[in-house]
Design a protein around this motif. Sequence first.
Motif, PDB file in Angstrom:
ATOM      1  N   GLU A  79       2.329   5.166   9.046  1.00 51.88           N
ATOM      2  CA  GLU A  79       2.566   4.592  10.574  1.00 51.88           C
ATOM      3  C   GLU A  79       1.306   4.322  11.202  1.00 51.88           C
ATOM      4  O   GLU A  79       1.820   3.544  12.260  1.00 51.88           O
ATOM      5  CB  GLU A  79       1.761   6.563  10.385  1.00 51.88           C
ATOM      6  CG  GLU A  79       1.525   6.195  11.664  1.00 51.88           C
ATOM      7  CD  GLU A  79       1.002   7.878  11.924  1.00 51.88           C
ATOM      8  OE1 GLU A  79       1.381   8.264  13.232  1.00 51.88           O
ATOM      9  OE2 GLU A  79       0.493   8.332  11.483  1.00 51.88           O
ATOM     10  N   ARG A  80       1.169   3.631  11.000  1.00 52.95           N
ATOM     11  CA  ARG A  80      -0.129   2.329  11.174  1.00 52.95           C
ATOM     12  C   ARG A  80       1.185   1.312  11.432  1.00 52.95           C
ATOM     13  O   ARG A  80       1.193   0.165  12.389  1.00 52.95           O
ATOM     14  CB  ARG A  80      -1.262   1.836  11.148  1.00 52.95           C
ATOM     15  CG  ARG A  80      -2.289   3.506  11.143  1.00 52.95           C
ATOM     16  CD  ARG A  80      -3.474   2.923  11.151  1.00 52.95           C
ATOM     17  NE  ARG A  80      -4.046   3.073   9.499  1.00 52.95           N
ATOM     18  CZ  ARG A  80      -4.754   1.732   8.650  1.00 52.95           C
ATOM     19  NH1 ARG A  80      -5.978   1.438   9.927  1.00 52.95           N
ATOM     20  NH2 ARG A  80      -5.394   2.103   7.706  1.00 52.95           N
ATOM     21  N   ASN A  81       1.743   0.857  10.181  1.00 49.69           N
ATOM     22  CA  ASN A  81       2.217  -0.551  10.373  1.00 49.69           C
ATOM     23  C   ASN A  81       2.932  -0.744  11.173  1.00 49.69           C
ATOM     24  O   ASN A  81       4.007  -1.230  12.245  1.00 49.69           O
ATOM     25  CB  ASN A  81       2.979  -0.852   8.634  1.00 49.69           C
ATOM     26  CG  ASN A  81       2.330  -1.319   7.952  1.00 49.69           C
ATOM     27  OD1 ASN A  81       0.660  -2.206   7.566  1.00 49.69           O
ATOM     28  ND2 ASN A  81       2.085  -0.922   6.725  1.00 49.69           N
ATOM     29  N   ILE A 124       1.055  -1.166   0.176  1.00 47.86           N
ATOM     30  CA  ILE A 124       0.122  -0.173  -0.125  1.00 47.86           C
ATOM     31  C   ILE A 124       0.796   0.835  -0.145  1.00 47.86           C
ATOM     32  O   ILE A 124       0.374   2.089  -0.308  1.00 47.86           O
ATOM     33  CB  ILE A 124      -0.950   0.010   1.441  1.00 47.86           C
ATOM     34  CG1 ILE A 124      -1.446  -1.387   1.271  1.00 47.86           C
ATOM     35  CG2 ILE A 124      -1.776   1.427   1.614  1.00 47.86           C
ATOM     36  CD1 ILE A 124      -2.515  -1.752  -0.271  1.00 47.86           C
ATOM     37  N   GLY A 125       1.653   1.386   1.240  1.00 50.99           N
ATOM     38  CA  GLY A 125       2.359   2.341   0.856  1.00 50.99           C
ATOM     39  C   GLY A 125       2.223   3.495   2.233  1.00 50.99           C
ATOM     40  O   GLY A 125       2.110   2.612   3.094  1.00 50.99           O
ATOM     41  N   LEU A 138      10.750   2.660  15.646  1.00 49.69           N
ATOM     42  CA  LEU A 138      12.227   2.346  15.341  1.00 49.69           C
ATOM     43  C   LEU A 138      12.698   1.924  16.165  1.00 49.69           C
ATOM     44  O   LEU A 138      13.316   1.263  16.970  1.00 49.69           O
ATOM     45  CB  LEU A 138      12.542   2.685  13.662  1.00 49.69           C
ATOM     46  CG  LEU A 138      11.387   3.353  13.321  1.00 49.69           C
ATOM     47  CD1 LEU A 138      12.267   3.603  11.912  1.00 49.69           C
ATOM     48  CD2 LEU A 138      10.891   1.687  12.673  1.00 49.69           C
ATOM     49  N   VAL A 139      13.368   2.863  17.345  1.00 53.14           N
ATOM     50  CA  VAL A 139      14.747   2.882  18.021  1.00 53.14           C
ATOM     51  C   VAL A 139      14.617   2.379  19.415  1.00 53.14           C
ATOM     52  O   VAL A 139      15.712   1.281  19.363  1.00 53.14           O
ATOM     53  CB  VAL A 139      15.299   4.494  18.491  1.00 53.14           C
ATOM     54  CG1 VAL A 139      16.421   4.297  19.088  1.00 53.14           C
ATOM     55  CG2 VAL A 139      15.779   5.353  17.152  1.00 53.14           C
ATOM     56  N   ALA A 175       4.995   9.791   3.845  1.00 59.81           N
ATOM     57  CA  ALA A 175       4.017   9.897   5.297  1.00 59.81           C
ATOM     58  C   ALA A 175       4.826  10.380   6.383  1.00 59.81           C
ATOM     59  O   ALA A 175       6.082  10.392   6.374  1.00 59.81           O
ATOM     60  CB  ALA A 175       3.583   8.141   5.053  1.00 59.81           C
ATOM     61  N   GLN A 176       4.117  10.293   7.900  1.00 65.05           N
ATOM     62  CA  GLN A 176       5.353  10.725   9.123  1.00 65.05           C
ATOM     63  C   GLN A 176       5.264   9.025   9.574  1.00 65.05           C
ATOM     64  O   GLN A 176       4.532   8.716   9.723  1.00 65.05           O
ATOM     65  CB  GLN A 176       4.227  11.887   9.456  1.00 65.05           C
ATOM     66  CG  GLN A 176       4.227  12.978   8.707  1.00 65.05           C
ATOM     67  CD  GLN A 176       3.494  14.153   9.641  1.00 65.05           C
ATOM     68  OE1 GLN A 176       3.075  13.334  11.024  1.00 65.05           O
ATOM     69  NE2 GLN A 176       4.251  15.683  10.144  1.00 65.05           N
TER      70      GLN A 176
END
Length: 321
Positions: free
Chosen positions: A215-217, A209-210, A245-246, A238-239
């Motif tokens: 963000e939700r992924n 989807i991209g 992540l960190v 997207a933001q």
Amino acid sequence: MKAISIRKPGGPEVLEWVEVDDPQSAPGEVVVDVVASALNRADVAQRMGLYPVPPGASVYPGLEVSGRISALGEGVTGWKAGDEVCALLTGGGYAEKVAVPAGQLLTIPEGVGLVEAAALPEATATVWNNVVMTGQLKKGETFLMHGGAGGIGTMAIQIAKAMGARVVTTVSGREQTARVRELGADLTIDFRTEDFTEHGPYDVILDVIGGAYLERNVQSLATDGRLVIIGLQNGLEAQLDLKELVFRRKSVYGTTLRSRPEAQKAAICAEVQEKVWPMIESGAVQQVIDQTVPMAQAAEAHRLLDAGTHLGKILLVNGQV
């Protein structure tokens, strides 16, 4: 020979069945007489002018074929004229003939017909490379496939299940839900009415989807989870909250198969032949084909793909079986 040409960027009507020059086998290549090809979303993006052809690739669409070898270029060993094969391409599959690097040829799995084999190369290579080689999916982990009813989705569900993963997928409607459950999905989520984040966390997500889902992924990934993005159907930007992540050691990968160097694609094909073909031959994984359409009617096949109601692959057949 004839091939499908893209007259100009646009809808399915820009696809034309025209006379073109025959391909020639360069050193290390073979020419395959095409029996069938298969549609992929990348073909639609190319048709619409959104996916530039990689340098040196055929300008005609089509990323996979099945057929018979008719000519061998200098230095090719292990194959001969008349061999039945399927192949991963950088382009040119919507045609009567195509030149293919020998490293991107695969045998036909036992029990699979020559026409049906056209549904295998792109899906198996994409799934194995991204879910297993990049995403490092392991037995017992939870895998989320966005768009489980498509050619990539139906293959990803089966391979992940055969590897012992718990499989979750987004779909649309009862018919798609029923079919992907038959293929092994443990949980289906209707993306029109449900939020996939409520069913996480997920260890590996394969996303076509991209931007709209980024963000939700990332939020729904487990600690040490891996998101692999292979499509941009809904948004290029997207933001992203980098804390996700960190501090929870999440990883995001963006990959594409088509533009990879030949050596990398050959290595992927070799691993698919070794690891995935036995799954197919045992019956644990099967190709899912929605319907076949004559090659000359590629425009109609693209209309079917654009409608989004298909399940699995749509094939284009030359009729020389």
